[in-house]
Every structure is written in structure tokens, then in C-alpha cells.
Scaffold this motif. Structure first.
Motif, PDB file in Angstrom:
ATOM      1  N   CYS A  16       0.838  -1.208   0.000  1.00 34.02           N
ATOM      2  CA  CYS A  16       0.000   0.000   0.000  1.00 34.02           C
ATOM      3  C   CYS A  16       0.869   1.254   0.000  1.00 34.02           C
ATOM      4  O   CYS A  16       0.459   2.307   0.480  1.00 34.02           O
ATOM      5  N   GLY A  17       2.098   1.150  -0.497  1.00 37.52           N
ATOM      6  CA  GLY A  17       2.996   2.291  -0.538  1.00 37.52           C
ATOM      7  C   GLY A  17       2.506   3.362  -1.491  1.00 37.52           C
ATOM      8  O   GLY A  17       1.707   3.113  -2.396  1.00 37.52           O
ATOM      9  N   SER A  18       3.000   4.571  -1.290  1.00 38.17           N
ATOM     10  CA  SER A  18       2.580   5.696  -2.116  1.00 38.17           C
ATOM     11  C   SER A  18       3.752   6.634  -2.328  1.00 38.17           C
ATOM     12  O   SER A  18       4.831   6.457  -1.772  1.00 38.17           O
ATOM     13  N   GLY A  19       3.509   7.647  -3.128  1.00 42.95           N
ATOM     14  CA  GLY A  19       4.523   8.673  -3.347  1.00 42.95           C
ATOM     15  C   GLY A  19       5.521   8.294  -4.429  1.00 42.95           C
ATOM     16  O   GLY A  19       5.389   7.260  -5.094  1.00 42.95           O
ATOM     17  N   PRO A  20       6.535   9.121  -4.621  1.00 41.94           N
ATOM     18  CA  PRO A  20       7.570   8.838  -5.626  1.00 41.94           C
ATOM     19  C   PRO A  20       8.272   7.514  -5.332  1.00 41.94           C
ATOM     20  O   PRO A  20       8.348   7.077  -4.180  1.00 41.94           O
ATOM     21  N   VAL A  21       8.777   6.889  -6.375  1.00 39.79           N
ATOM     22  CA  VAL A  21       9.491   5.628  -6.188  1.00 39.79           C
ATOM     23  C   VAL A  21      10.975   5.902  -5.971  1.00 39.79           C
ATOM     24  O   VAL A  21      11.517   6.914  -6.430  1.00 39.79           O
ATOM     25  N   LEU A  22      11.628   4.996  -5.259  1.00 41.68           N
ATOM     26  CA  LEU A  22      13.059   5.095  -5.018  1.00 41.68           C
ATOM     27  C   LEU A  22      13.829   4.777  -6.295  1.00 41.68           C
ATOM     28  O   LEU A  22      13.361   4.015  -7.142  1.00 41.68           O
ATOM     29  N   GLU A  25      19.420   2.991  -7.969  1.00 43.79           N
ATOM     30  CA  GLU A  25      20.605   2.999  -7.108  1.00 43.79           C
ATOM     31  C   GLU A  25      20.222   2.640  -5.677  1.00 43.79           C
ATOM     32  O   GLU A  25      20.885   1.819  -5.019  1.00 43.79           O
ATOM     33  N   VAL A  26      19.139   3.227  -5.177  1.00 46.19           N
ATOM     34  CA  VAL A  26      18.684   2.942  -3.819  1.00 46.19           C
ATOM     35  C   VAL A  26      18.104   1.537  -3.738  1.00 46.19           C
ATOM     36  O   VAL A  26      18.351   0.802  -2.772  1.00 46.19           O
ATOM     37  N   ALA A  27      17.328   1.134  -4.751  1.00 44.37           N
ATOM     38  CA  ALA A  27      16.746  -0.211  -4.752  1.00 44.37           C
ATOM     39  C   ALA A  27      17.827  -1.286  -4.712  1.00 44.37           C
ATOM     40  O   ALA A  27      17.681  -2.310  -4.026  1.00 44.37           O
ATOM     41  N   ARG A  28      18.917  -1.057  -5.428  1.00 45.65           N
ATOM     42  CA  ARG A  28      20.031  -2.012  -5.416  1.00 45.65           C
ATOM     43  C   ARG A  28      20.647  -2.089  -4.021  1.00 45.65           C
ATOM     44  O   ARG A  28      20.971  -3.187  -3.531  1.00 45.65           O
ATOM     45  N   ALA A  29      20.793  -0.953  -3.393  1.00 41.58           N
ATOM     46  CA  ALA A  29      21.338  -0.936  -2.038  1.00 41.58           C
ATOM     47  C   ALA A  29      20.424  -1.669  -1.066  1.00 41.58           C
ATOM     48  O   ALA A  29      20.882  -2.420  -0.196  1.00 41.58           O
ATOM     49  N   ILE A  30      19.115  -1.489  -1.213  1.00 40.64           N
ATOM     50  CA  ILE A  30      18.154  -2.153  -0.329  1.00 40.64           C
ATOM     51  C   ILE A  30      18.223  -3.664  -0.489  1.00 40.64           C
ATOM     52  O   ILE A  30      18.269  -4.410   0.510  1.00 40.64           O
ATOM     53  N   ASP A  60      20.574  -7.880 -11.741  1.00 41.62           N
ATOM     54  CA  ASP A  60      20.222  -6.470 -11.555  1.00 41.62           C
ATOM     55  C   ASP A  60      18.734  -6.242 -11.788  1.00 41.62           C
ATOM     56  O   ASP A  60      18.320  -5.255 -12.398  1.00 41.62           O
ATOM     57  N   TRP A  61      17.919  -7.168 -11.272  1.00 42.09           N
ATOM     58  CA  TRP A  61      16.473  -7.025 -11.244  1.00 42.09           C
ATOM     59  C   TRP A  61      16.135  -6.348  -9.919  1.00 42.09           C
ATOM     60  O   TRP A  61      16.175  -6.963  -8.852  1.00 42.09           O
ATOM     61  N   LEU A  62      15.789  -5.100  -9.963  1.00 41.42           N
ATOM     62  CA  LEU A  62      15.682  -4.279  -8.756  1.00 41.42           C
ATOM     63  C   LEU A  62      14.243  -3.857  -8.541  1.00 41.42           C
ATOM     64  O   LEU A  62      13.603  -3.318  -9.458  1.00 41.42           O
ATOM     65  N   PRO A  63      13.698  -4.048  -7.350  1.00 40.99           N
ATOM     66  CA  PRO A  63      12.284  -3.740  -7.118  1.00 40.99           C
ATOM     67  C   PRO A  63      11.988  -2.250  -7.233  1.00 40.99           C
ATOM     68  O   PRO A  63      12.769  -1.407  -6.807  1.00 40.99           O
ATOM     69  N   VAL A  64      10.850  -1.939  -7.830  1.00 41.15           N
ATOM     70  CA  VAL A  64      10.346  -0.571  -7.858  1.00 41.15           C
ATOM     71  C   VAL A  64       9.586  -0.358  -6.554  1.00 41.15           C
ATOM     72  O   VAL A  64       8.574  -1.017  -6.299  1.00 41.15           O
ATOM     73  N   ILE A  65      10.083   0.562  -5.716  1.00 45.94           N
ATOM     74  CA  ILE A  65       9.588   0.700  -4.348  1.00 45.94           C
ATOM     75  C   ILE A  65       9.086   2.123  -4.101  1.00 45.94           C
ATOM     76  O   ILE A  65       9.877   3.072  -4.161  1.00 45.94           O
ATOM     77  N   PRO A  66       7.789   2.305  -3.806  1.00 44.50           N
ATOM     78  CA  PRO A  66       7.326   3.623  -3.353  1.00 44.50           C
ATOM     79  C   PRO A  66       7.987   3.972  -2.029  1.00 44.50           C
ATOM     80  O   PRO A  66       8.192   3.105  -1.179  1.00 44.50           O
ATOM     81  N   ARG A  67       8.306   5.227  -1.850  1.00 42.61           N
ATOM     82  CA  ARG A  67       9.125   5.591  -0.695  1.00 42.61           C
ATOM     83  C   ARG A  67       8.313   5.947   0.556  1.00 42.61           C
ATOM     84  O   ARG A  67       8.881   6.110   1.633  1.00 42.61           O
ATOM     85  N   GLU A  68       6.991   6.072   0.439  1.00 42.21           N
ATOM     86  CA  GLU A  68       6.176   6.473   1.576  1.00 42.21           C
ATOM     87  C   GLU A  68       5.523   5.270   2.239  1.00 42.21           C
ATOM     88  O   GLU A  68       5.116   4.316   1.569  1.00 42.21           O
ATOM     89  N   ASP A  96      17.934  -3.003 -16.930  1.00 42.40           N
ATOM     90  CA  ASP A  96      18.548  -2.422 -18.134  1.00 42.40           C
ATOM     91  C   ASP A  96      17.994  -1.041 -18.452  1.00 42.40           C
ATOM     92  O   ASP A  96      17.709  -0.712 -19.612  1.00 42.40           O
ATOM     93  N   GLY A  97      17.828  -0.225 -17.422  1.00 40.87           N
ATOM     94  CA  GLY A  97      17.372   1.139 -17.631  1.00 40.87           C
ATOM     95  C   GLY A  97      15.900   1.286 -17.907  1.00 40.87           C
ATOM     96  O   GLY A  97      15.430   2.392 -18.219  1.00 40.87           O
ATOM     97  N   LYS A  98      15.131   0.214 -17.805  1.00 37.10           N
ATOM     98  CA  LYS A  98      13.694   0.247 -18.054  1.00 37.10           C
ATOM     99  C   LYS A  98      12.949  -0.301 -16.844  1.00 37.10           C
ATOM    100  O   LYS A  98      13.531  -0.938 -15.974  1.00 37.10           O
ATOM    101  N   THR A  99      11.636  -0.051 -16.829  1.00 35.68           N
ATOM    102  CA  THR A  99      10.763  -0.659 -15.829  1.00 35.68           C
ATOM    103  C   THR A  99      10.014  -1.804 -16.500  1.00 35.68           C
ATOM    104  O   THR A  99       9.366  -1.613 -17.530  1.00 35.68           O
TER     105      THR A  99
END
Length: 458
Positions: A16-22, A25-30, A60-68, A96-99
């Protein structure tokens, strides 16, 4: 199979996350931090889950994560649910630079979606890895920005023909033994030595009619940079220690030990509480505010013809304009106005975030860290700080050109060439928005590359 269904439900209700996505670079760190935490062997997860997380990191499959949505205790539940989701073959990833839909990637690579086993859903979401990942990225950028402040301070000294003893060993090593102050002074001193620049010793300055013939001291925004930025350097070192401890810890709950004979091998605790990360980000926010305020004061120092020691007002190219056009051009006055406006916005965000704890989950989580919120606020200070340091770099390059300074040191030459590739000398009034954006992107990319390479030079 209720235990498996429970793990899926534990993830699903948190999506149920919202707001801009991370950022990627941050997703890889997470993902990296969460995997490292699991490898401690105290989270009760299977080898298969570890191997699946390794696969995602390798691909390098990195999750798209809302930050809120994270309270920072019980860990980063909402953000980490998006990591757990993509491991199950659902949701979106960066690749590869895409979602992309992770389900499509799994099909293309012949990989079956992972089915969470008992405890694994809870282990994935119940930890501090989201705030720790963003903390790490913020901290890396902060190191770069501090290095850039040291370099720009050396440029300001050259452009103002300023004093150098304020960065010397008498002031910063013999008279006072503070690690950060000494380090900052040495950075600026070394950069000036690379330019073969040293101000005339105070004892050699002549006095005529009770007036000195040279400047004997500079404003605090230049003279006191070691004392301003020294505590920032020490803060960064402290935060590195806190972060290292956090990312090498098991931060979920409950924890399961390895000795079945011990009564303490199954324990409920609070390692999911991001106290060190929250307080660390608040410390960093204060440090970033001091950098921003110093940048603003330094720009004002060099722009104003009442203080810039013979340079034209607003660093306008007056001498190379026809006399009847000189009153038509404004130099870099607009950049100074932008720096002032953006600095104010940065300073407004420096209030500590962790003090605004709210009771949650029917008062079970009655004291929370808000570590993710503090990390997000910190990143919201870093972005505009890159902007004003971009503007400062352009202003200082203009001042050096007007002063006729030809840089010699390797670091300064490299940085000057970078500035001039994207932001030319401003001879007449013209739009500068594209120059700013291009130079800012270059500096941000340089910061990210430095973090990956571990290079110590700005």
C-alpha cells in the motif's frame, strides 16, 4: 499450507505504498542490505530464498519501491513488501534502464516464481534494510559534497586572493587537535599548494597611514571552513560506523539462533527499530544545512563588488563589453538569487525527523523511529544541494576567469574542465537553464561513480 498462505498475506496487505518511487541505485542498495542481513543465519529463512535474492542481484532485477509508508519500526514493512513481492514473481522491477514486469523477465529466463516458506515473508519485510539502503546512498553523496566544498573553497581563495594561513598547521593542528578540522584544512591547503598559491605572510604586509596594503583576514565563510566543515567530516565517519553495524546485523523479528540447547535461541526483540539510522540521518541533515549555508555565503562573497576585491559586480563581463552596453547586462546575478532561494528551502528541511514519533498499530508500535522518513528528508536536501553547488561551481569558474587565474593542480584542472564542458563563460546575458541542468547531472554522476569506485578525490 496455512503457513505459506500467511507469508503471502503478510506481504500482500503491506503493498500500500505511495509517493515517488526510489531510484534504481537505492533499490540495489536495499536488496544488497537485505540479502546481507539474511546471510547472518538468524532470520529462519531457507537457502533457496538466499539463492533467489542472489539471482536478482546478479541479474540487476531491482524492485520498484514507493518511498512512503514506513514508520521505521517494525522495520520498513511497506517498502520491503515490494521486495518480497517481486521475489514472488509479481510487481515491477528496474532492468537495463527500463521498468519491467518481473513476471515477464522470469518467463524470458525460464525461472519459476518463488513460493515463500514459513517465516520468510515476515523475515523479508520486518527489517531496516530500506532506510539503511537510502542511508548508504545519502552518505556517499554527502562525502562527495563535502569534498566539493573543500575544492570550491580553494577556488574562492584563489578568486579573492585570500589568506592561506587559516588553513595552515598552526591553526588546525598545533593550536587545536580536532580530526575533522585538520582533515578539511589539509584538503584546502593541498589544493592551494597544487596551484603554487600562498598569501603574503602577515609579518611582511606593509602599513601606510595606519592602513594595511593587503588583506589581513577573510570573512568567516572562507576563513572558518575548517571549523565549519570539520564537524561534518567527523559526523560522516560516525555515521559510517553506525551504518556498517546496521547492514551487518540481523534486523528482523523474531530471531532464531543456532544452538538448540540454549533457552535464548528464539527471541522477540527490537532490532527492526531504526534508531541509529533515524538519528544518523538527522545528524546528516544538520550537516547538509551547514554546507548549504556556507555555499550561499561564499557565493554572496564573490558576487558582491563590495567584497570581491576588484572583480566586477555580479561577475559581469564588463571589461569586454562596449561601453554603451555595460549597463545592459547582469552577469551571474540570477544565479546568486537562485542560490539564496534554494538554500532557504534546504534549511527548512533540516529539522530532525525522528522526534515526531507517532504511536501506531493499536499502540503496539507506540514509539517508532521514523528512520525511513528521515532518510527521505535527507535525500530531499541532497538534491537541491547538488543544484546550489552546481551554481557555485559556475560562479567560481567565472570569477577565476575574470581574475585571470590559470589552474595547474590536477584536481582543479579536471573539475574546471568539467564545469566548462557544460557551463561556458558568460559574456553577455543569456538563458542558463540548460547549462545548469547539464553540469548538475555531471556532478551527480561523478558522485555516484566515486561511491562505486571508492575514489577519495572530488
Amino acid at each position: 499450507h496455512q503457513s505459506e498462505q500467511l507469508q503471502e498475506n503478510l506481504v500482500a496487505y503491506l503493498l500500500c505504498g505511495s509517493g515517488p518511487v526510489l531510484s534504481p541505485e537505492v533499490a540495489r542498495a536495499i536488496l544488497t542490505v537485505r540479502l546481507n542481513s539474511m546471510c547472518r543465519g538468524l532470520s529462519g529463512v531457507s537457502k533457496e530464498l538466499i539463492e533467489r535474492m542472489q539471482l536478482y542481484l546478479q541479474k540487476d532485477w531491482l524492485p520498484v519501491i514507493p518511498r512512503e509508508g514506513s514508520l521505521g519500526a517494525s522495520g520498513d514493512l511497506v517498502p520491503l513488501a515490494y521486495l518480497a513481492q517481486v521475489l514472488q514473481g509479481q510487481g515491477q522491477v528496474y532492468c537495463d534502464g527500463k521498468t519491467r514486469q518481473i513476471s515477464e523477465l522470469l518467463t524470458e529466463h525460464g525461472v519459476e516464481p518463488y513460493r515463500l516458506k514459513a517465516k520468510e515473508g515476515l523475515a523479508l519485510v520486518n527489517g531496516t534494510s530500506a532506510m539503511a539502503g537510502l542511508f548508504a546512498v545519502n552518505l556517499n553523496h554527502a562525502h562527495y559534497l563535502l569534498d566539493l566544498l573543500c575544492l570550491n573553497t580553494s577556488w574562492l581563495t584563489l578568486a579573492l586572493q585570500g589568506r592561506t594561513e587559516a588553513f595552515g598547521t598552526l591553526v588546525n593542528e598545533k593550536a587545536k587537535e580536532s580530526r575533522g578540522q585538520s582533515w578539511v584544512a589539509k584538503q584546502v591547503r593541498t589544493l592551494l599548494e597544487e596551484e603554487n598559491y600562498r598569501s603574503k605572510p602577515l609579518g611582511q604586509i606593509n602599513i601606510t597611514n595606519s592602513r594595511t596594503q593587503d588583506w589581513v583576514q577573510d570573512r568567516y565563510s572562507l576563513r572558518c571552513v575548517p571549523q565549519i566543515a570539520g564537524p561534518i567530516y567527523d559526523t560522516l565517519l560516525l555515521l559510517e560506523t553506525w551504518l556498517e553495524n546496521e547492514i551487518n546485523s540481523a534486523s528482523d523479528n523474531p530471531l532464531i539462533g543456532t544452538d538448540p540447547r540454549s533457552a535464548d535461541e528464539l527471541a522477540n526483540g527490537g532490532n527492526f527499530y531504526g534508531g541509529y539510522l533515524s538519528q544518523g540521518m538527522d545528524y546528516l541533515k544538520i550537516s547538509l544545512a551547514h554546507i548549504a549555508d556556507t555555499v550561499d555565503r561564499q557565493v554572496a562573497y564573490i558576487i558582491d563588488d563590495k567584497s570581491n576585491r576588484g572583480l566586477p559586480a555580479n561577475l559581469a563581463n564588463i571589461q569586454n563589453l562596449p561601453e554603451d552596453e555595460r549597463n545592459l547586462h547582469h552577469g551571474l546575478k540570477g544565479l546568486h538569487q537562485s542560490v539564496s532561494a534554494i538554500t532557504s528551502e534546504i534549511l527548512q528541511r533540516a529539522t530532525p525527523g525522528g522526534i515526531f514519533s507517532r504511536s501506531a498499530e493499536s499502540h503496539n508500535q507506540d514509539k517508532v523511529s521514523l528512520g525511513m522518513s528521515a532518510a527521505v528528508q535527507c535525500s530531499e536536501m541532497i538534491e537541491p544541494l547538488f543544484t546550489i553547488m552546481t551554481l557555485q561551481s559556475a560562479v567560481l569558474a567565472q570569477a577565476l576567469d575574470l581574475r585571470g587565474v590559470k589552474l595547474q593542480g590536477a584536481r582543479s584542472v579536471e573539475q574546471y574542465e568539467r564545469v566548462r564542458r557544460h557551463f561556458p563563460f558568460i559574456g553577455k546575458d543569456q538563458p542558463m537553464g540548460a547549462f545548469i541542468e547539464n553540469l548538475r547531472s555531471s556532478l551527480k554522476d561523478q558522485s555516484s561513480r566515486k561511491a562505486r569506485s571508492g575514489n577519495d578525490q572530488a
